[in-house]
Design a protein around this motif. Structure first.
Motif, PDB file in Angstrom:
ATOM      1  N   LEU A 237       0.919  -1.015   0.256  1.00 19.67           N
ATOM      2  CA  LEU A 237       0.213   0.664   0.666  1.00 19.67           C
ATOM      3  C   LEU A 237       1.029   1.313   0.118  1.00 19.67           C
ATOM      4  O   LEU A 237       0.843   2.222  -0.570  1.00 19.67           O
ATOM      5  CB  LEU A 237      -0.610  -0.295   1.079  1.00 19.67           C
ATOM      6  CG  LEU A 237      -1.881   1.036   1.246  1.00 19.67           C
ATOM      7  CD1 LEU A 237      -3.523   1.256   0.131  1.00 19.67           C
ATOM      8  CD2 LEU A 237      -2.729   0.995   2.990  1.00 19.67           C
ATOM      9  N   ASP A 238       1.527   1.024   0.786  1.00 14.66           N
ATOM     10  CA  ASP A 238       2.699   2.556   0.979  1.00 14.66           C
ATOM     11  C   ASP A 238       3.369   2.588  -0.075  1.00 14.66           C
ATOM     12  O   ASP A 238       4.174   3.761  -0.542  1.00 14.66           O
ATOM     13  CB  ASP A 238       4.067   2.419   2.741  1.00 14.66           C
ATOM     14  CG  ASP A 238       2.754   2.341   3.106  1.00 14.66           C
ATOM     15  OD1 ASP A 238       1.997   2.861   3.526  1.00 14.66           O
ATOM     16  OD2 ASP A 238       3.397   1.152   4.529  1.00 14.66           O
TER      17      ASP A 238
ATOM     18  N   GLN B 214     -10.685  -0.648  -0.595  1.00 17.32           N
ATOM     19  CA  GLN B 214     -10.932   0.179  -0.036  1.00 17.32           C
ATOM     20  C   GLN B 214      -9.927   1.176  -0.294  1.00 17.32           C
ATOM     21  O   GLN B 214      -9.416   1.974  -0.740  1.00 17.32           O
ATOM     22  CB  GLN B 214     -12.336   0.643   0.542  1.00 17.32           C
ATOM     23  CG  GLN B 214     -13.448   1.689   1.142  1.00 17.32           C
ATOM     24  CD  GLN B 214     -13.704   1.297  -0.813  1.00 17.32           C
ATOM     25  OE1 GLN B 214     -14.491   1.072  -1.169  1.00 17.32           O
ATOM     26  NE2 GLN B 214     -13.769   3.097  -1.270  1.00 17.32           N
ATOM     27  N   ALA B 215      -9.088   0.402   1.147  1.00 13.46           N
ATOM     28  CA  ALA B 215      -7.404   1.681   0.983  1.00 13.46           C
ATOM     29  C   ALA B 215      -6.642   1.712   0.090  1.00 13.46           C
ATOM     30  O   ALA B 215      -6.289   2.423  -0.553  1.00 13.46           O
ATOM     31  CB  ALA B 215      -6.895   0.085   2.221  1.00 13.46           C
ATOM     32  N   TYR B 216      -6.827   1.036  -0.903  1.00 18.19           N
ATOM     33  CA  TYR B 216      -5.481   0.611  -1.763  1.00 18.19           C
ATOM     34  C   TYR B 216      -6.580   1.977  -3.545  1.00 18.19           C
ATOM     35  O   TYR B 216      -5.772   2.332  -3.652  1.00 18.19           O
ATOM     36  CB  TYR B 216      -5.094  -0.708  -2.966  1.00 18.19           C
ATOM     37  CG  TYR B 216      -4.690  -1.527  -1.895  1.00 18.19           C
ATOM     38  CD1 TYR B 216      -4.693  -2.507  -1.177  1.00 18.19           C
ATOM     39  CD2 TYR B 216      -2.889  -1.384  -3.163  1.00 18.19           C
ATOM     40  CE1 TYR B 216      -3.396  -2.690  -0.193  1.00 18.19           C
ATOM     41  CE2 TYR B 216      -1.782  -2.150  -2.453  1.00 18.19           C
ATOM     42  CZ  TYR B 216      -2.296  -3.030  -1.581  1.00 18.19           C
ATOM     43  OH  TYR B 216      -1.194  -3.380  -0.949  1.00 18.19           O
TER      44      TYR B 216
ATOM     45  N   ALA C 195      -6.113   4.765  -1.800  1.00 18.02           N
ATOM     46  CA  ALA C 195      -4.373   5.217  -1.820  1.00 18.02           C
ATOM     47  C   ALA C 195      -4.336   5.911  -3.902  1.00 18.02           C
ATOM     48  O   ALA C 195      -3.884   7.085  -3.695  1.00 18.02           O
ATOM     49  CB  ALA C 195      -3.038   4.000  -2.107  1.00 18.02           C
ATOM     50  N   LEU C 196      -4.669   5.017  -4.591  1.00 15.18           N
ATOM     51  CA  LEU C 196      -4.483   5.252  -6.328  1.00 15.18           C
ATOM     52  C   LEU C 196      -5.408   6.580  -6.182  1.00 15.18           C
ATOM     53  O   LEU C 196      -4.851   7.471  -7.144  1.00 15.18           O
ATOM     54  CB  LEU C 196      -5.000   4.422  -6.813  1.00 15.18           C
ATOM     55  CG  LEU C 196      -4.279   3.214  -6.517  1.00 15.18           C
ATOM     56  CD1 LEU C 196      -5.505   1.759  -7.433  1.00 15.18           C
ATOM     57  CD2 LEU C 196      -3.310   2.978  -7.351  1.00 15.18           C
ATOM     58  N   LYS C 197      -6.322   6.997  -5.545  1.00 19.02           N
ATOM     59  CA  LYS C 197      -7.300   8.289  -6.075  1.00 19.02           C
ATOM     60  C   LYS C 197      -6.311   9.330  -5.040  1.00 19.02           C
ATOM     61  O   LYS C 197      -7.132  10.815  -5.202  1.00 19.02           O
ATOM     62  CB  LYS C 197      -8.407   8.129  -5.632  1.00 19.02           C
ATOM     63  CG  LYS C 197      -9.363   7.057  -6.005  1.00 19.02           C
ATOM     64  CD  LYS C 197      -9.872   7.901  -7.636  1.00 19.02           C
ATOM     65  CE  LYS C 197     -10.169   6.500  -8.604  1.00 19.02           C
ATOM     66  NZ  LYS C 197      -9.611   6.290  -9.656  1.00 19.02           N
ATOM     67  N   GLY C 198      -5.699   9.379  -4.533  1.00 17.57           N
ATOM     68  CA  GLY C 198      -4.554   9.860  -3.810  1.00 17.57           C
ATOM     69  C   GLY C 198      -5.511  11.065  -3.188  1.00 17.57           C
ATOM     70  O   GLY C 198      -4.957  12.289  -1.862  1.00 17.57           O
TER      71      GLY C 198
ATOM     72  N   ALA D 293      -6.687   3.348   6.940  1.00 20.71           N
ATOM     73  CA  ALA D 293      -6.260   1.764   6.075  1.00 20.71           C
ATOM     74  C   ALA D 293      -7.365   0.938   7.622  1.00 20.71           C
ATOM     75  O   ALA D 293      -7.091   1.098   8.283  1.00 20.71           O
ATOM     76  CB  ALA D 293      -5.004   0.844   5.765  1.00 20.71           C
ATOM     77  N   GLY D 294      -8.522   0.294   6.864  1.00 21.21           N
ATOM     78  CA  GLY D 294      -9.699  -0.192   7.509  1.00 21.21           C
ATOM     79  C   GLY D 294      -9.515  -1.430   7.733  1.00 21.21           C
ATOM     80  O   GLY D 294     -10.719  -3.037   8.357  1.00 21.21           O
TER      81      GLY D 294
END
Lengths: 332, 297
Positions: free
Chosen positions: B233-234, B261-263, B266-269, B275-276
Motif C-alpha cells: 500500500l505504501d 477500499q484502502a488501495y 490511495a490510488l485516488k490520492g 486503512a481499515g
C-alpha cells in the motif's frame, strides 16, 4: 544405452567422475550464473580448459550449467558465461531462462542446449515450447513427477529426457520455489543458492542444538539426534500444537531399483545431484551407478540391485535414508 | 493505475465463491481473474462453471475486465485437457501460469498475460514473449523495485513500454512454491489421493510457525505461501511514478472490501484515511530488495 551424467564441483571431483565411468560431467562457473553458487566451488576461465581436455581425452562429455535467471543488472555475466563455454568447446549448455536460451540459440546455434531442471517443464506442451523456440535437444525433468507421469510425458516428448537418479531431494518444482529468498533474500533463481551458508547459524542452547537461517529457527536437535543442514523445506515447524517436518523429512533420492523402468520408457540420461558434495561422493556414486547400468545392459531380464550398492549409496546420502521420491509417491 | 483482483488461491465452496464474487462487483476493481490455479482436485467449480461465472460477472459489470487464470503446475494429461479448454475458450483472455499454457496460447496467436509463476526475470525474456503475444505480465514475487526499474527502462528504450502492461502482486499471501505433494493433507496425516479436501477447512490457508512462534509459511495444498501477507500500500505512489499499470490484490477470506477500499483511496490520492484492515503483521521486503518476510519502509 542410458547416459550417466555426474556432478563436478571442482577439478578433483571431475576426475573422479571421469575415471569412474561417467558419460558426461556437468559443471558451473564461479558465479551466480549457476544453481550451485557456493564458496570454493566451480570452475573459472583458467582451470576449465584443462578440465574439458581431461574429460574429452577420456571420452567424457562436459555440460555447463548456466541455469539461474539473470536480471538486467547481471545480464552481461550470463552472456559472458554462454560465450565462454561455447568458445571452450563444451558439449552442451544447461539453461533455464528464456532470455539466455534465446541468446544461446541465436549466438551459438551449433552448440547443444539442454533445458535445466530449473526451467520447470513438467508436460510435453511445455517441452514443445522450448523445442520449437530454442531447439533444445534435451530436458531435465523436475523431481515432482511420478514414473507413470514421466512415462506419459516421454511418449510425446519432442526431446530427449534426463531424470534425476540420485542425490538430495528437492520436493518443490525446481525453478519455482522462492522459500529461500522469502527468508534470506537469496534464492536458486536469483543467486544460485538455496538456504545459503552465509545465513546459517548453529548454536548449542539449553534446549538443544539449534540451527537458524537468517535468525529464523529451522530446527532444534536433542543430543541423540543427527543434525542436518538447515534447508528451509526440511525444517521442523509448528502447526497448532504439533511440531514436525511440515514439508519434508531429510531424505535422499535413489532410483537405482527402477533403472529398468526408466530405460523402458525411453529415458536418455540419469543425472546424479551434488556438485556441492566432495570428490569422494562423486567417486562413490559414479562407481555404483556405472556398475548398475553396466549390469543392467549385460542382462536386462535379470537385473537385481545389489545390496552393497545401497550400502555404498546410503553412506553418502543425506539423512542416511534413500527413497524413490515422487517417482513412487508413497504419500500419494 | 488499475486495481485487479487476482485469482482465488485458496479452496472455497461453490456458494462461498459465488457470494464472494457477487460482493466484489460492488468494489472498485477494474480486472477480475477467475479460475483454479493451484490444485486440479479442487472442483467447487468446474471449467464450465467458471465460464458461467465469468459471463455472469461480465454481464453485470461490462466495464470490468474478466480474465481466466490457468493451473500453475501441470503434471497429468487430464490437466492438459482442462488447460486446453481454458486456452481455447474463445471469449475471455487468459493468464498463463505455466509454460504449457504459454505454448498453447502463442500457437493460436492470441494475446495473453502471464501470472507470477512464469519466470520473467529480464527484458530479453519479456520482449521475446511479447513477440509471441504477451500483453501483460505479473512480475515474479521475489523481484525488487530496482529490477523492475531496470526492466521498465529497457522496455522504454526498445519501444515496448506502451505495448506491455506491468502488474505487481501487491496484497496477500504470496505464492512461494509448488510441489507434487500436498502439505495440507500431510498435516492431517492423509495421503494426497485421500485428502478429504481438507483445504476447504482453511479459507485463508494453514499457518506454519517456527518453534519460536514466528509466522513462517502458509500451507495451501500443494502450494506453499508466505507466512505473512505482502502489503505494498505504501509503495503505490512509487509504482505510479515508475509506470506500473496494475496493482494486484489477492483474494482473502477476511477484510477484502477494506483492503480494496484502502488501495482505491490511495490510488485516488485521498490522504489522511486510515486503512481499515490489519497491517501490523504484513511484509513487503521483496519490493525493497530485502528478504520477502521483512517489513521495510
Amino acid at each position: 544405452m542410458i547416459e550417466l551424467v555426474c556432478p563436478a564441483g571442482n577439478f578433483p571431483a571431475l576426475k573422479e567422475a571421469v575415471n569412474n565411468g561417467a558419460n558426461a560431467v556437468y559443471i558451473g562457473f564461479k558465479d551466480d550464473t549457476n544453481a550451485r553458487h557456493f564458496a570454493g566451488l566451480n570452475f573459472n576461465e583458467k582451470n576449465l580448459p584443462k578440465a574439458i581436455d581431461y574429460a574429452h581425452q577420456r571420452g567424457t562429455k562436459v555440460f555447463v550449467a548456466i541455469n539461474t535467471y539473470p536480471q538486467p543488472s547481471g545480464w552481461s555475466r550470463w552472456k559472458k558465461a554462454v560465450d565462454l563455454a561455447a568458445r571452450l568447446g563444451v558439449d552442451a549448455l544447461i539453461v533455464a531462462d528464456i532470455g539466455v536460451l534465446d541468446y544461446a540459440a541465436q549466438s551459438w546455434p551449433e552448440l547443444s542446449r539442454h533445458l535445466s531442471v530449473q526451467g520447470s517443464a513438467t508436460s510435453y506442451e511445455s517441452l514443445n515450447y522450448y523445442q520449437k523456440n530454442f531447439g533444445i535437444k534435451r530436458a531435465v525433468l523436475p523431481r515432482v513427477l511420478s514414473v507413470a507421469q514421466v512415462a506419459q510425458l516421454a511418449e510425446k516428448s519432442p526431446v530427449e529426457l534426463e531424470v534425476f537418479g540420485f542425490g538430495s531431494l528437492c520436493i518443490m518444482a525446481e525453478g519455482r520455489c522462492h522459500l529461500s529468498s522469502y527468508v534470506t533474500g537469496e534464492s536458486p533463481n536469483t543467486c544460485g543458492a538455496c538456504s545459503p551458508a552465509k545465513s546459517v547459524r548453529w548454536e548449542q542452547t539449553s534446549q538443544g542444538l539449534e540451527s537458524r537461517l537468517n535468525n529464523v529457527l529451522i530446527d532444534r536437535y536433542e543430543d541423540n539426534e543427527n543434525a542436518g543442514y538447515p534447508t528451509l523445506c526440511k525444517g521442523r515447524f509448528s502447526i497448532g500444537e504439533n511440531t514436525f517436518h511440515v514439508l519434508e523429512e531429510p531424505t535422499s533420492l535413489n532410483t537405482i531399483a527402477i533403472l529398468p523402468e526408466l530405460d523402458n520408457i525411453g529415458i536418455k540420461a540419469i543425472k546424479i545431484e551434488g556438485r556441492q558434495r566432495s570428490p569422494a561422493y562423486t567417486q562413490q556414486v559414479t562407481r555404483v551407478w556405472r556398475q548398475a547400468i553396466d549390469q543392467y545392459y549385460a542382462d536386462p531380464e535379470h537385473y537385481i540391485p545389489q545390496e552393497n550398492w545401497s550400502a555404498a549409496l546410503n553412506k553418502v546420502s543425506e539423512g542416511s535414508q534413500t527413497t524413490l521420491g515422487a517417482y513412487s509417491r508413497p504419500w500419494q | 493505475m488499475k486495481l485487479s483482483l487476482g485469482p482465488l488461491l485458496y479452496f472455497w465452496s461453490f456458494d462461498d465463491i459465488q457470494v464472494f464474487y457477487q460482493s466484489m462487483l460492488e468494489q472498485p476493481v477494474d480486472i477480475i481473474y477467475l479460475g483454479e490455479t493451484v490444485c486440479s482436485k479442487r472442483r467447487s467449480l468446474n471449467f464450465e462453471q467458471w465460464m458461467e461465472l465469468a459471463r455472469n460477472l461480465k454481464q453485470q459489470a461490462p466495464d470490468t475486465e474478466i480474465v481466466l487464470s490457468t493451473l500453475s503446475l501441470i503434471e497429468a494429461e487430464s490437466e492438459l485437457k482442462t488447460l486446453r479448454r481454458y486456452c481455447n475458450n474463445g471469449e475471455f483472455s487468459v493468464e498463463a501460469n505455466d509454460m504449457a499454457a504459454v505454448h498453447l496460447l502463442s500457437e493460436q496467436h492470441v494475446p495473453f498475460s502471464t501470472g507470477p509463476t512464469i519466470n520473467i526475470y529480464n527484458t530479453r525474456t519479456l520482449s521475446l514473449l511479447h513477440g509471441q503475444g504477451l500483453r501483460r505480465w505479473v512480475m515474479p514475487v521475489e523481484l525488487s523495485r530496482n529490477t523492475l526499474k531496470e526492466i521498465l527502462q529497457e522496455l522504454k528504450a526498445s519501444d515496448l513500454a506502451d505495448k506491455l502492461e506491468t502488474e505487481i502482486f501487491s496484497y496477500g499471501h504470496m505464492p512461494l512454491a509448488l510441489s507434487a505433494r500436498c502439505f495440507t493433507a500431510r498435516a492431517h496425516n492423509l495421503p494426497k489421493d485421500q485428502c478429504d479436501l481438507k483445504c476447504l477447512e482453511y479459507p485463508d490457508g494453514l499457518q506454519v510457525k517456527s518453534q519460536e512462534e514466528q509466522s513462517l509459511f502458509t500451507l495451501n495444498g500443494i502450494q506453499t505461501m508466505s507466512g505473512q501477507r505482502n502489503d505494498l500500500l505504501d509503495a503505490l505512489p512509487e509504482m505510479q511514478s515508475m509506470g506500473v499499470d496494475i496493482v494486484r490484490l489477492s483474494p482473502q477470506a477476511m477484510q477484502m472490501p477494506e483492503v480494496i477500499q484502502a488501495y482505491h483511496n490511495a490510488l485516488k490520492g485521498k490522504e489522511g484515511i486510515t486503512a481499515g484492515y490489519a497491517r501490523d503483521e504484513n511484509c513487503n521486503g521483496y519490493w525493497y530488495g530485502e528478504p520477502g518476510m521483512y517489513q521495510s519502509m
